[in-house]
Design a protein around this motif. Structure first.
Motif, short mmCIF file in Angstrom:
data_model
loop_
_atom_site.label_atom_id
_atom_site.label_comp_id
_atom_site.label_asym_id
_atom_site.label_seq_id
_atom_site.Cartn_x
_atom_site.Cartn_y
_atom_site.Cartn_z
N LEU A 75 1.12 -26.32 52.46
CA LEU A 75 2.15 -27.10 51.37
C LEU A 75 1.97 -27.31 50.15
CD1 LEU A 75 3.33 -30.05 53.90
CD2 LEU A 75 4.55 -27.82 53.53
N LEU A 76 0.56 -27.70 49.64
CA LEU A 76 -0.16 -27.69 48.41
C LEU A 76 0.29 -26.50 47.69
CD1 LEU A 76 -0.99 -29.43 46.05
CD2 LEU A 76 -3.41 -28.94 47.10
N TRP A 77 -0.32 -25.34 48.24
CA TRP A 77 -0.21 -24.05 47.59
C TRP A 77 1.19 -23.63 47.33
CZ3 TRP A 77 1.42 -19.31 47.71
CH2 TRP A 77 0.79 -18.30 46.92
N ASP A 78 2.00 -23.63 48.25
CA ASP A 78 3.49 -23.54 48.13
C ASP A 78 4.18 -24.29 46.89
OD1 ASP A 78 3.31 -21.64 50.17
OD2 ASP A 78 4.00 -22.82 51.73
N HIS A 79 3.90 -25.56 46.89
CA HIS A 79 4.50 -26.16 45.83
C HIS A 79 3.83 -26.01 44.42
CE1 HIS A 79 6.66 -29.94 44.62
NE2 HIS A 79 5.65 -29.96 43.88
N LEU A 80 2.64 -25.65 44.27
CA LEU A 80 2.16 -25.22 43.12
C LEU A 80 2.76 -23.88 42.74
CD1 LEU A 80 -1.59 -26.44 43.69
CD2 LEU A 80 0.18 -27.62 42.39
N ALA A 81 2.60 -23.14 43.64
CA ALA A 81 3.22 -21.55 43.38
C ALA A 81 4.71 -21.77 42.86
CB ALA A 81 3.20 -20.74 44.45
N SER A 86 -0.83 -13.95 48.58
CA SER A 86 -1.22 -14.45 49.87
C SER A 86 -2.66 -14.68 50.47
CB SER A 86 -0.54 -13.42 50.86
OG SER A 86 -0.91 -12.25 50.83
N ASP A 87 -3.74 -13.76 49.88
CA ASP A 87 -4.88 -13.85 50.26
C ASP A 87 -5.32 -15.18 49.79
OD1 ASP A 87 -4.61 -11.27 51.49
OD2 ASP A 87 -5.36 -10.09 49.65
N THR A 88 -5.08 -15.62 48.33
CA THR A 88 -5.77 -16.83 48.14
C THR A 88 -5.23 -17.81 48.76
OG1 THR A 88 -3.72 -16.99 46.47
CG2 THR A 88 -5.71 -15.79 45.84
N LYS A 89 -4.15 -17.86 49.15
CA LYS A 89 -3.63 -18.89 50.10
C LYS A 89 -4.53 -19.27 51.34
CE LYS A 89 0.77 -20.65 52.30
NZ LYS A 89 2.32 -20.25 52.44
N ASP A 90 -4.77 -17.88 52.05
CA ASP A 90 -5.51 -18.34 53.19
C ASP A 90 -6.99 -18.51 52.80
OD1 ASP A 90 -3.63 -17.13 54.67
OD2 ASP A 90 -4.13 -15.11 54.47
N ALA A 91 -7.37 -18.02 51.60
CA ALA A 91 -8.90 -18.48 51.18
C ALA A 91 -9.04 -19.91 50.64
CB ALA A 91 -9.35 -17.55 50.23
N GLY A 92 -7.80 -20.58 50.15
CA GLY A 92 -7.98 -21.97 49.70
C GLY A 92 -8.05 -22.01 48.40
N PHE A 93 -7.52 -21.16 47.58
CA PHE A 93 -7.48 -21.15 46.13
C PHE A 93 -6.28 -20.71 45.64
CE2 PHE A 93 -9.83 -17.43 46.97
CZ PHE A 93 -9.30 -16.72 45.95
N LEU A 94 -5.92 -20.81 44.34
CA LEU A 94 -4.69 -20.29 43.70
C LEU A 94 -5.24 -19.69 42.12
CD1 LEU A 94 -1.32 -21.59 43.72
CD2 LEU A 94 -2.24 -21.35 41.49
N GLU A 95 -4.56 -18.59 41.93
CA GLU A 95 -4.91 -17.83 40.78
C GLU A 95 -3.80 -17.89 39.72
OE1 GLU A 95 -7.84 -16.66 39.54
OE2 GLU A 95 -8.74 -16.90 41.24
N THR A 96 -3.65 -18.78 38.77
CA THR A 96 -2.57 -18.75 37.90
C THR A 96 -2.17 -17.52 37.25
OG1 THR A 96 -3.83 -19.55 36.01
CG2 THR A 96 -3.15 -21.17 37.29
N ASP A 97 -3.12 -16.58 37.05
CA ASP A 97 -2.89 -15.25 36.40
C ASP A 97 -2.17 -14.39 37.26
OD1 ASP A 97 -4.43 -15.91 34.29
OD2 ASP A 97 -6.06 -14.66 34.72
N HIS A 98 -1.99 -14.54 38.69
CA HIS A 98 -0.97 -13.92 39.57
C HIS A 98 0.33 -14.30 39.07
CE1 HIS A 98 -4.17 -13.32 43.21
NE2 HIS A 98 -4.13 -12.24 42.46
#
Length: 870
Positions: free
Chosen positions: A363-369, A326-338
């Motif tokens: 929306l993009l973050w949720d879709h990629l997650a 959830s922190d990465t979502k606020d910061a504007g990136f995504l960690e695949t290791d999560h």
């Protein structure tokens, strides 16, 4: 960067925040470092790495040698020079290491504590005495004593009080009244004694052992020197004593995480010490201060490449610790290791900050997650990049065109989406640059029809997911805005690559030019071997680059190549290869084994061999399992092609197209080609084969079924498979060498008759096992069926009618199987348009589509319309 990144953490008493960003980073790292899974070796301030550590080994590999190994070597400098001379004589490294003489340590050695004074450091490797007792033994009352009575003399000495720890921010014991350890004392003298700190009567020993008084010319200057002095260096020692607590914990965690990685880069103890030295000089409190390349403008003298590499890897790993999903979502990136995912040749961090609007980025973050959580997660990072590009293109356009720069989704309407679509098409038509995307070199890529297809399809998926997931209702987004993106189409709107022309093919296989490719292979990693294997076998480049050490072998005298077709999910597939290619790959295997023996000083164990790469990489390859990258081969190949000046842009993959076309010209069928090249479908095989209509008719000419006189009427040419589909029907095209001659209602495949002999069964074709039916005979046999049906209906009694139905049943089965096979091939309608055998029909493809009647009769219809009747 390690399993410890997912250890659950609990809040300390009194803490109410639940995000990791809001918590003390030192608290997070402390919890990880004190966890049971953390290697105790890296928990201390002074990290003494074992000489032969599996990841951070620093001592020479020669048994008993105490000297430091060279960078990227497992030998010290002296032994490495000796090995280079021995290698020229043909000696193996294992034999050299067994015969080499061990050497004592040369510099930077800690001699421990004094044998007499436990609070003072030893200054001599032979006597192991402190400075004062060493002076007494050499120049004092024991100077005239017999040197063999050292132990007796040492027992008579009393311990002296120590000087405490070194004042130069050092955890080692001071050796003089100045309060400096031996190494810092030497550095102080080299730096011309700033502050002029001196001990009184330093030349004469003080018998009671009291510290000598110290005088200063400028005490502040001396204290300033102590505060800025760099840590001491010793073999295998990583001194974190002078670093802030958070920075020290980050380096400790980074060392542990790097050691846990299976495929890791090489970190030397000297590089780690340089990192500590740089952080101390620059007053760095956290490696995250260097986030986003804060060291890009530094010169190599200010920060060497290994320090940059270590900082980059540690920072990338720390993001998974400092940020929750959830922190990465606020910061504007995504960690695949999560999510437990890591794409090949890609890092865990996936940046989406280029999307301007927060609602669209979410929306993009949720879709990629959701993709990463799904069992159908994409195999590569390509779909993620395409989805990000779609969101960036849409977001940047809305920022320039929509009210409130698109930040308020409630005011967006259908017309905004339609203008975005029109803008993309306009840019593709005129070759204009993208609004929001940037290449590595800072240029904007050109919008093309293909990029429009990706953008429209991915944007459509993204916006539709907002409706299905309920985000549209929550955000108040108009449905017209979300559904106005058109479907971009399917398939790559690109021309397939042509095979190599004859002159280009000759140039790319000419011995002189192949030697030029070898010259580009500076480290002898097998670029020529890879290219010649691609040409001879038609394998994908990635399949050849990823070959394992034991990929070749002889089976009943035949040379075979075993490889993984990972793109289509076929593993350990075997194909025959020409003898020259076998010899070349066998020679490469010998070179790879020599490289392994040269690097590790031993031959690989039996359990190691299956995983070793035939073309091993020089980077991130601690165990020899990592092959060179496709990018490395492709870069050298492009340079080679450019040097040859062939008058066009050619790629290695065109060799695959060339081989497929040559196979077709040599008489292979599409099924042969598909299976040999490892294709998923005939359509993909046609993409690689430059096929003509006559070629396709030759393929259909091999599909036959048995006649009604066979033991199993309607039997398929190459086996009976039910139910029949197009894939199965095309798979029957296996025997291109079969010969036949026309017969009444079909073909005769009895070879003596085909060769011109007489029929031993007096032309009783309908009851002959060698009689086959073709697509051109369908109407003939349908009329036969109608004739028998009419006779049975006019029979005088039911017994006679049942008898006639029984006699015609094998023929009826063959006809039904023929209809099913033709329908699967999609040519049933064409077969029904043929009226008996006319001369103009001889060249029609349904004429050459034949099946054994025995095979066809065994096909069971899957439904009332299984025959494919219109």
């Amino acid at each position: 960067m390690g399993d410890t990144a997912v250890i659950p953490l609990t809040l300390l008493p009194g803490r109410t925040d639940t995000t990791r960003v809001g918590r003390d980073r030192l608290e997070l790292l402390t919890a990880l470092i004190t966890a049971p899974a953390f290697d105790p070796l890296f928990r201390d301030t002074l990290i003494f790495i074992p000489p032969q550590h599996p990841v951070y080994a620093w001592q020479c590999a020669v048994d008993g040698c105490l000297r430091i190994r060279r960078v990227s070597h497992n030998l010290c400098n002296t032994h490495n020079l000796e090995w280079e001379q021995a290698e020229r004589t043909g000696q193996t490294k294992r034999a050299f290491m067994d015969a080499a003489t061990a050497l004592p340590a040369a510099r930077g050695v800690d001699y421990g504590r004094c044998l007499i004074c436990p609070d003072r450091p030893a200054i001599s490797p032979t006597t192991r005495l402190c400075q004062q007792h060493q002076t007494r033994w050499q120049y004092g009352e024991a100077a005239s004593m017999d040197r063999t009575r050292f132990e007796d003399w040492s027992r008579t000495q009393r311990p002296l009080p120590g000087y405490g720890l070194c004042q130069a921010r050092c955890p080692f014991l001071a050796c003089t009244s100045l309060g400096l350890c031996l190494q810092h004392l030497n550095r102080y003298k080299i730096d011309n004694r700033p502050g002029d700190a001196r001990s009184h009567n330093s030349r004469g020993p003080l018998k009671d052992g009291r510290p000598l008084p110290v005088t200063y010319g400028d005490e502040e200057a001396f204290r300033a020197w102590c505060a800025t002095a760099e840590p001491v260096t010793q073999p295998g020692l990583v001194n974190l004593h002078c670093l802030p607590p958070l920075l020290r914990a980050e380096i400790q965690w980074g060392l542990h995480a790097h050691a846990q990685s299976a495929q890791h880069s090489e970190w030397t103890t000297n590089g780690i010490r340089n990192l500590v030295r740089y952080c101390q000089r620059s007053s760095i409190t956290s490696l995250m201060d260097l986030h986003d390349g804060g060291y890009k403008d530094l010169t190599r003298k200010q920060m060497d490449s290994e320090v940059r590499k270590i900082i980059w890897e540690v920072v990338n790993g720390l993001r998974c610790v400092y940020y929750s999903p959830s922190d990465t979502k606020d910061a504007g990136f995504l960690e695949t290791d999560h999510f437990g995912r890591r794409f090949k040749n890609a890092q865990s961090n996936f940046d989406i900050t280029a999307v301007p609007q927060r609602w669209l980025r979410d929306l993009l973050w949720d879709h990629l997650a959701e993709w990463l959580r799904s069992p159908q997660c994409p195999r590569t990072r390509g779909p993620f990049d395409q989805m990000r590009r779609a969101a960036v293109e849409l977001g940047v356009f809305l920022q320039a065109d929509a009210p409130d720069a698109g930040h308020d989704p409630t005011v967006l309407r259908r017309e905004h989406t339609e203008r975005f679509v029109a803008d993309q098409r306009h840019r593709a038509r005129h070759g204009l640059p993208s609004l929001g995307m940037l290449l590595v070199d800072g240029r904007s890529p050109t919008v093309t029809d293909l990029s429009c297809q990706f953008v429209f399809n991915q944007a459509r998926k993204l916006l539709y997911s907002a409706i299905t997931a309920g985000h549209a209702e929550r955000l108040g987004i108009d449905t017209g805005f979300l559904t106005a993106v058109p479907f971009g189409g399917t398939g790559l709107k690109q021309r397939s690559r042509n095979p190599f022309s004859d002159d280009v093919a000759r140039a790319l296989t000419e011995e002189t030019n192949l030697r030029r490719l070898e010259e580009l292979d500076l480290n002898d990693r097998g670029l020529r071997d890879i290219w010649e294997t691609i040409v001879a076998t038609g394998r994908r480049c990635s399949e050849v680059v990823g070959l394992r050490l034991d990929c070749i072998g002889r089976y009943r005298g035949l040379a075979m190549l075993w490889h993984d077709q990972t793109k289509v999910g076929n593993y350990n597939e075997g194909i025959r290869i020409p003898e020259p290619i076998y010899q070349r790959l066998d020679a490469r295997r010998t070179k790879t084994l020599q490289l392994f023996e040269k690097r590790y000083g031993r031959t690989p164990a039996a359990a190691e061999r299956p995983g070793l790469a035939l073309f091993p990489s020089r980077v991130r390859n601690p165990n020899g399992r990592q092959p060179i990258s496709y990018g490395h081969f492709n870069q050298r190949f492009k340079t080679w092609i450019a040097d040859l000046d062939l008058g066009g842009a050619y790629v290695a993959h065109q060799a695959r197209h060339t081989l497929a076309t040559n196979l077709l010209r040599a008489g292979a069928t599409l099924t042969h080609i598909r299976r040999y090249l490892g294709q998923l479908s005939e359509r993909m095989a046609e993409h690689y084969v430059k096929i003509t209509n006559s070629d396709l008719e030759d393929v259909l000419n091999t599909i036959w079924v048995a006649g009604p006189g066979a033991p199993n009427p309607g039997e398929l040419l190459s086996g009976d498979t039910t139910p029949m589909d197009r894939e199965t029907a095309l798979a029957l095209a296996l025997d291109l060498s079969r010969r036949s001659t026309p017969a009444d209602g079909g073909f005769c495949t009895y070879q003596p008759v085909v060769d011109g002999g007489s029929c031993p069964w007096k032309l009783d074709c309908e009851n002959c096992d060698n009689f086959v039916l073709s697509g051109a005979d369908l109407l003939y046999w349908r009329r036969k069926a109608e004739q028998w049906r009419s006779i049975a209906e006019n029979a005088p009694d039911d017994a006679t009618a049942d008898y006639l139905h029984t006699v015609f049943e094998p023929t009826a089965k063959a006809i039904k199987g023929l209809e099913q096979a033709l329908a699967a091939l999609g040519i049933l309608d064409e077969a029904l348009t043929l009226d008996l055998r006319r001369p103009q029909d001889y060249f029609h493809r349904t004429w050459s589509t034949a099946f054994r009647a025995r095979d066809l009769a065994e096909l069971q219809a899957s439904g009332p319309d299984a025959t494919g009747k219109p």
